[in-house]
Scaffold this motif. Structure first.
Motif, short mmCIF file in Angstrom:
data_model
loop_
_atom_site.label_atom_id
_atom_site.label_comp_id
_atom_site.label_asym_id
_atom_site.label_seq_id
_atom_site.Cartn_x
_atom_site.Cartn_y
_atom_site.Cartn_z
N PHE A 48 0.82 -1.20 0.00
CA PHE A 48 0.00 0.00 0.00
C PHE A 48 0.85 1.25 0.00
CE2 PHE A 48 0.82 0.58 4.44
CZ PHE A 48 0.82 -0.70 4.98
N ARG A 207 7.44 10.29 8.78
CA ARG A 207 6.38 9.28 8.75
C ARG A 207 5.44 9.45 7.56
NH1 ARG A 207 4.98 8.40 15.16
NH2 ARG A 207 7.08 7.92 15.77
N LYS A 210 6.69 4.72 4.68
CA LYS A 210 6.99 3.55 5.51
C LYS A 210 8.15 2.79 4.85
CE LYS A 210 2.29 2.76 7.15
NZ LYS A 210 1.45 3.59 6.25
N ALA A 211 8.92 2.11 5.66
CA ALA A 211 10.05 1.36 5.09
C ALA A 211 10.06 -0.05 5.67
CB ALA A 211 11.35 2.07 5.40
N TYR A 212 10.29 -1.02 4.80
CA TYR A 212 10.34 -2.42 5.23
C TYR A 212 11.70 -3.02 4.87
CZ TYR A 212 5.32 -1.91 5.70
OH TYR A 212 4.07 -1.49 6.08
N ASN B 57 5.26 -8.40 5.30
CA ASN B 57 5.44 -7.13 6.01
C ASN B 57 4.11 -6.56 6.46
OD1 ASN B 57 8.26 -6.93 5.71
ND2 ASN B 57 7.99 -6.25 3.59
N GLY B 58 4.11 -5.96 7.63
CA GLY B 58 2.91 -5.30 8.13
C GLY B 58 3.27 -4.07 8.92
N ASN B 59 2.27 -3.28 9.22
CA ASN B 59 2.49 -2.04 9.96
C ASN B 59 1.28 -1.79 10.84
OD1 ASN B 59 2.22 1.00 10.33
ND2 ASN B 59 4.27 0.83 9.46
N ASP B 62 2.38 2.77 13.37
CA ASP B 62 3.73 3.24 13.04
C ASP B 62 4.84 2.29 13.48
OD1 ASP B 62 3.24 5.47 11.52
OD2 ASP B 62 2.93 6.73 13.27
N THR B 64 6.59 -1.18 12.34
CA THR B 64 6.56 -2.17 11.26
C THR B 64 6.98 -3.54 11.82
OG1 THR B 64 8.80 -1.68 10.58
CG2 THR B 64 7.06 -0.51 9.45
N TYR B 123 10.20 -3.84 14.28
CA TYR B 123 11.16 -2.75 14.04
C TYR B 123 10.67 -1.49 14.71
CZ TYR B 123 12.92 -5.95 10.51
OH TYR B 123 13.43 -7.05 9.86
N THR B 125 11.36 2.58 15.99
CA THR B 125 11.99 3.76 15.37
C THR B 125 12.97 4.43 16.34
OG1 THR B 125 10.07 5.03 16.05
CG2 THR B 125 10.10 4.23 13.78
#
Lengths: 219, 391
Positions: A48, A207, A210-212, B57-59, B62, B64, B123, B125
């Motif tokens: 997304f 923000r 987003k980073a993966y 991957n998910g979030n 804020d 991840t 993860y 921040t």
């Protein structure tokens, strides 16, 4: 009169050539529908917007010293002008050697004229030697003209032109079977002019991006 | 007419390709978790059949997170819900209860087990001022917290916590711990078989009131030793199992994490045997945390032996009949006494230093095995209690 019977007996379908054409059209239609279902109805959603994802490579054999590519995928690009971009990534310098960055598939504007708009795939700059000393690679793209060679929405297309760049690594001799190395994004910015104030830049620190991370699995 | 037939054949081929060709597309091993969290069986089946990996991957709020599935460990793929929700309903309360600086509340989507023993990386921040991480489960009925697992913590430079979830129902908390905190919240234990241990210890008073007593190690009174000179094992901790009494079931595969470190030597270079400098890793890491596969019934020693052999890491042991266990003399050419008279190898599982040998510790799915080099009989690695000392 039965409409199906009348259609079957019509002059159009009495012609063998027309019948074959009609069957071919039906087959084509079915093929298109099936392909659309397969492409759009995947089991998982596409990334997304907006997010930056480091794509994990296939597990690497411990004695393999070939280049390992970690593609940097952007999920979406809002319709603005982005003349600069940077990416900072942590990696295990004792296990991996950073070789540099390669061109992705996302395009910036090229040397366009009034008559013709051209696009270009830029090369991101990085200092591999320094990255291998510190374990953090910093790479960037800067359009010094402030917009002529910027990233724009037209240069982005999902699944085709969405790889920002490719990071190149190689296993070091200290790599061992079963180890998993994290390739972690510590900072990423795709900047508009004055984007810090207007919050239009895509930035992990703000923000707005987003980073993966990726993982390299040694087998 | 011939042309029309050719076109029809071409279209028919296209149709067949759309049926069979598309099913064999190259594996996309990095996927985003959909909003409802549901990932179809077919995706896991693909990972299993290819023997590749699957990254999801998910979030949430804020933060991840990332699931890692190994194709070789997926036995019976099915639809899974991979959604993890990070919240803060009781975070402040839990921080106070556990006297911990870093606490993160989370829960799994529907409380159902996720098959295949995947690891979950979270993860943050910001960095955590901690050496390791623990996972607590909250029990609403008794308003108590139970330590259910330990997790690997790395600050690179921000905190990344990696765990292999074992239970999935209810509220969970990731808790950052310093070595000092660990040694006060854990109690009686032991070390390698060579160490004689009178198991004594104290637990953190702030923690005591809340941590489930059945899971938490308690103070063990000096007790009678078993025939292999092992002191009483603290309640809630696994009892030793004699290797000759165990049958390894190769059809039942599990996963654990394994690491081997000697970073304490870096803080005690004045005591270190200088002849060994060439073999001392600069960062003190001989084997970074990795996921390993083991079979039902295998011991910590079995896994250490197999993994060091596979990774071509030197390891020397001697079997000690008195303790009915292997005793690890050296790993990576770093031996006992190489960093002073109180130095040697110790192991811990899920943050606890067992008071019996590594051949007698039978592993269970999701265990976190850490081999650490001590220069001070365990005191410098949070395992002073392992040799019978009060923390």
């Amino acid at each position: 009169m039965d409409p199906i019977k009348s259609l079957r007996e019509s002059a159009f379908l009495q012609n063998k050539r027309n019948r074959i054409l009609l069957i071919a059209a039906g087959l084509l239609f079915a093929a298109i529908i099936i392909m659309m279902i397969l492409l759009m109805g995947g089991a998982t959603e596409k990334l997304f917007a907006p997010s930056l994802t480091l794509l994990s490579p296939a597990p690497v054999a411990v004695d393999n010293r070939d280049e390992i590519n970690v593609d940097v995928l952007l999920s979406d690009l809002p319709d603005r002008v982005y003349p600069a971009a940077s990416l900072s990534v942590r990696f295990d310098k004792n296990k991996l050697e950073f070789l540099g960055a390669r061109q992705g598939t996302m395009m910036t504007l090229g040397d366009s004229t009034q008559e013709e708009v051209t696009y270009n795939i830029p090369i991101w700059k990085s200092d591999a030697a320094f990255a291998n000393q510190t374990g953090e690679l910093n790479t960037m793209y800067l359009d010094v003209t402030g917009g002529k060679f910027a990233y724009v929405r037209e240069g982005f297309q999902k699944d085709e032109k969405d790889i920002l760049l490719r990071l190149r690594f190689r296993l070091r001799d200290s790599a061992q079977v079963g180890e998993i190395y994290d390739i972690t994004v510590t900072d990423a910015v795709i900047a508009t002019i004055g984007g810090a104030e207007t919050r239009t830049s895509l930035a992990t620190a703000m923000r707005t991006l987003k980073a993966y991370s990726a993982k390299i699995v040694v087998q | 007419m011939k042309h029309i037939k050719r076109i029809a054949c071409l279209l028919l081929s296209l149709l067949l390709l759309s049926f069979f060709g598309c099913g064999k597309e190259t594996i996309n091993r990095t996927l985003q978790i959909p909003e409802d969290g549901r990932v179809a069986r077919a995706v896991f089946k693909g990972i299993q059949e290819s023997g590749d990996i699957g990254i999801f991957n998910g979030n949430s709020n804020d933060i991840t997170y990332q699931w890692l599935f190994m194709g070789s460990l997926l036995e019976e793929p099915r639809d899974e819900n991979l959604l993890v929700t990070f919240s803060s309903a009781k975070t402040q309360e839990v921080k106070a209860r556990l006297s911990a600086e870093h606490v993160q509340e989370f829960s799994f989507a529907n409380g159902e087990e996720i098959l295949g023993g995947p690891s979950l990386s979270v993860y943050f921040t910001y960095p955590w001022n901690a050496d390791s991480a623990e996972v607590y489960q909250y029990d609403a009925q008794t308003d108590s917290l139970t330590l259910v697992a330990t997790a690997a913590l790395e600050n690179v430079p921000n905190a990344v916590v990696t765990l292999i979830p074992q239970t999935f129902k209810g509220l969970f908390y990731l808790v950052g711990r310093t070595t000092q905190e660990q040694s006060t919240t854990e109690a009686a234990a032991g070390s390698e078989p060579g160490a004689s241990a009178t198991a004594l210890g104290q637990s953190n008073k702030a923690t005591d009131a809340y941590v489930n007593e059945t899971k938490k190690p308690t103070v063990a009174e000096p007790a009678t030793k078993d025939k292999y000179l092992t002191d009483e094992v603290p309640s809630g901790k696994p009892k030793p199992v004699e290797p000759e009494d165990v049958t390894v079931e190769k059809e039942k595969k599990h996963t654990a994490t394994l690491s081997i470190r000697c970073d304490t030597i870096l803080q005690n270079m004045d005591q270190f045997n200088q002849d060994k400098l060439p073999v001392l890793p600069k960062d003190g890491v001989i084997m970074p945390t990795r996921t390993v596969v083991f079979y039902e019934g295998e011991s910590v020693f079995d896994v250490l032996q197999r993994e060091t052999r596979a990774s071509k890491i030197h390891m020397e042991f001697v079997f000690t009949p008195m303790y009915n266990s292997a005793y690890i003399e050296g790993i990576h050419n770093l031996y006992e006494f190489d960093c002073g008279s109180l130095s040697g190898w110790m192991y811990k599982v899920n943050g606890w230093f067992p008071n019996y040998g590594c051949s007698r510790y039978v592993l269970k799915n999701g265990d976190v095995i850490e081999w650490v080099y001590t220069c001070d009989l365990g005191r410098d690695v949070g395992g002073g209690y392992a040799v019978g000392e009060l923390p």
